[in-house]
Write a protein that holds these residues in place. Sequence first.
Motif, mmCIF file in Angstrom:
data_model
loop_
_atom_site.group_PDB
_atom_site.id
_atom_site.type_symbol
_atom_site.label_atom_id
_atom_site.label_comp_id
_atom_site.label_asym_id
_atom_site.label_seq_id
_atom_site.Cartn_x
_atom_site.Cartn_y
_atom_site.Cartn_z
ATOM 1 N N PRO A 154 0.744 -1.828 0.043
ATOM 2 C CA PRO A 154 0.164 0.280 -0.314
ATOM 3 C C PRO A 154 0.941 0.955 -0.009
ATOM 4 N N SER A 168 -16.455 -1.368 -4.681
ATOM 5 C CA SER A 168 -17.689 -0.573 -3.908
ATOM 6 C C SER A 168 -17.683 0.984 -4.602
ATOM 7 N N LYS A 181 -16.287 3.466 -3.419
ATOM 8 C CA LYS A 181 -15.675 4.474 -3.642
ATOM 9 C C LYS A 181 -14.221 4.544 -4.411
ATOM 10 N N SER A 182 -15.024 3.729 -5.724
ATOM 11 C CA SER A 182 -14.497 2.772 -6.266
ATOM 12 C C SER A 182 -14.008 3.775 -7.677
ATOM 13 N N SER A 231 -11.898 -1.813 -3.841
ATOM 14 C CA SER A 231 -11.787 -0.459 -3.174
ATOM 15 C C SER A 231 -10.954 -0.024 -2.802
ATOM 16 N N GLY A 232 -11.124 1.541 -3.889
ATOM 17 C CA GLY A 232 -10.533 2.806 -4.275
ATOM 18 C C GLY A 232 -10.203 2.257 -4.932
ATOM 19 N N GLU A 248 -4.354 -4.108 0.266
ATOM 20 C CA GLU A 248 -4.445 -3.632 1.290
ATOM 21 C C GLU A 248 -4.613 -2.265 1.165
ATOM 22 N N GLY A 249 -5.113 -1.162 1.716
ATOM 23 C CA GLY A 249 -4.806 0.563 1.133
ATOM 24 C C GLY A 249 -6.057 1.158 0.629
ATOM 25 N N PRO A 250 -5.902 2.003 0.136
ATOM 26 C CA PRO A 250 -6.510 2.965 -0.278
ATOM 27 C C PRO A 250 -6.854 2.411 -1.940
ATOM 28 N N VAL A 251 -5.679 2.488 -2.384
ATOM 29 C CA VAL A 251 -5.622 2.392 -3.694
ATOM 30 C C VAL A 251 -5.119 0.307 -3.936
ATOM 31 N N ARG A 266 0.940 2.153 -3.260
ATOM 32 C CA ARG A 266 -0.406 2.547 -4.083
ATOM 33 C C ARG A 266 -0.098 0.622 -4.870
#
Length: 292
Positions: free
Chosen positions: A64, A167, A169-170, A147-148, A99-102, A67
Amino acid sequence: MANRGVAFRLFRCKEILLRSGLRLNSSSLASGGLTRSFCAQTRSERLTVRLQQDGIRNIILNDPKRRNTLSLSMLNSLRTDILHEIDSDDLRVIIISAEGPVFSSGHDLKELTLAQGPEHHSRVFEVCSEIMTLIQDIPVPVIAKVSGMATAAGCQLVASCDIAVASEKSTFATPGVNVGLFCSTPAVAIGRAIPRKDALLHGLVSKVVPAEKLDEETLAIARKVCAASRPVVALGKQTFYRQMAQDRSAAYATASRVMVDNLALRDGQEGIKAFIEKRRPEWTHSRDRAHE
């Protein structure tokens, strides 16, 4: 103090196991089986983490901080985890998450500089294309759990999976042209997963806007094209339509060669250099090749 450290690692393992969708029971935790295997992987900081239970294999992109870039090392790790006991009757489905937002920001641009050379560039795209093809050729379904943000080769990875669940958020994009490298290999998977003009309105149009904003939005898209390198856009467009007329294997071979050719352009290297140096690229708009 040592016991505290072990307890913290065990808690962290439980947390990620739960997030990945695997069920935990007292016997698996008591025996240490699944958790111990996972903890060993986290201690060694693997770029991908493989978990399996009840026929479901979870492969987690585990970088993560970078990225989840699809570096050559990440790609090799992903391939290993996909192929592990692939013909076992115990394996029924694979889920790829991150893992993580990306989810993944695509290739590691530092691996695509002029200093690395065309042979290394070819290897990166060859391995990436091999994995995208592998995902569709193995006997079990592969699900992307997103998700991201998923961009460039990260978006290609999602498009290559048999099923994708995302999600709210993607977000998805192929912004390579902004750094002088048209996303030709991602276009092989994406162009086959959705219609040519995106999924909106079944491919009839690229964007739907209110009538009063039609001029504004159309001009905004045109300006975006003008802000990119002319030879990079031309090469990307030509390659997209050429590879769409080919079968998948030939398309990946064509697109991989073109990606290497793109990197050899002066504008191709300028875009990557500008991205690394965090500045705006200065396009030449010529087909001149880059020189060290």
